[in-house]
Design an enzyme around this catalytic site. Sequence first.
Site, PDB file in Angstrom:
ATOM      1  N   ASP A 172      -0.721  -4.491  -3.457  1.00  0.00           N
ATOM      2  CA  ASP A 172       0.635  -4.959  -3.922  1.00  0.00           C
ATOM      3  C   ASP A 172       1.213  -6.078  -2.759  1.00  0.00           C
ATOM      4  O   ASP A 172       0.856  -6.138  -1.788  1.00  0.00           O
ATOM      5  CB  ASP A 172       1.480  -3.943  -4.096  1.00  0.00           C
ATOM      6  N   TYR A 213      -5.017   3.516   5.558  1.00  0.00           N
ATOM      7  CA  TYR A 213      -3.831   2.777   5.505  1.00  0.00           C
ATOM      8  C   TYR A 213      -3.043   3.319   6.718  1.00  0.00           C
ATOM      9  O   TYR A 213      -3.214   4.540   7.112  1.00  0.00           O
ATOM     10  CB  TYR A 213      -3.102   3.203   4.314  1.00  0.00           C
ATOM     11  N   ASP A 217       8.965   2.147  -3.769  1.00  0.00           N
ATOM     12  CA  ASP A 217       8.801   1.399  -2.503  1.00  0.00           C
ATOM     13  C   ASP A 217      10.104   0.683  -2.242  1.00  0.00           C
ATOM     14  O   ASP A 217      10.932   0.734  -3.188  1.00  0.00           O
ATOM     15  CB  ASP A 217       7.341   0.445  -2.395  1.00  0.00           C
ATOM     16  N   ARG A 269       2.427   4.749  -2.386  1.00  0.00           N
ATOM     17  CA  ARG A 269       3.922   4.874  -2.482  1.00  0.00           C
ATOM     18  C   ARG A 269       4.351   6.057  -3.405  1.00  0.00           C
ATOM     19  O   ARG A 269       5.326   6.669  -3.382  1.00  0.00           O
ATOM     20  CB  ARG A 269       4.358   3.518  -3.299  1.00  0.00           C
TER      21      ARG A 269
END
Length: 244
Positions: free
Chosen positions: A38, A66, A80, A172
């Site tokens: 994203d 991540y 988010d 998220r």
Amino acid sequence: MNGILLVDKPLEWTSHDVVNFIRRRFRIKKVGHAGTLDPIATGLLVLFLGQSTKSIKDYENDDKEYLAVMGLGCKTFSDDGTGEVITHSIPAYIPESRIRDVFSSFVGTIEQVPPHVSAIKVNGKRSYKMALAGEIAELQPRTRTIYSLEILHYNFPYIIFSMACSRGTYVRKLCSDIGVKLNCSGYMSNLIRVRSGKFTLSDAVSIASLKSINRDDFSNFVINQPDALALRCDKKTELRRYAR
């Protein structure tokens, strides 16, 4: 030109922005990627060039790793930091021991309902387009695997953590679900992809560097597929590098 290119995607760029940049600047007709990031996320984007695009299917199921920052006390439309704030109420201090217990409960196989602001299709329509039009689709839970979930730093109301997960896991949405289990809202404020399969962010090239080179020099950054098969990564070293 054929091969694999590891790019450090900058903030606010879409994955398609990176693909288009490579196509135009280095005059490569076929460019694809394995695993969308994203615009709010940065980090490793694995690109495939030329005939190597035929191999994307061999890599798109790779697990991912991540680094993320989660904020407590706020719920947003997109889960988010880019979405409209729906509720905002900083809760009373939550002990780190409680947060660690909740994080641990998400390790393993989970059923995750995707966020409404996502590219999933419902009756031929993208869920995010429906959501923006005020139509909330009923999304079905999907089985995902969280291999590891580690809190690296806690400074209330923010949590820095690392996670390794299967393809298609929404970080998220995980932040939002953790917030619910903590009896407060939660959202993802920052995300860096540090690994995709055997490829790591430390081997990626920045867009700034790519802007400064010509097509001849560009080939130095392209990995041929036999070399890619021989790559190995040290996950712990990779996480320490970006958790500073």
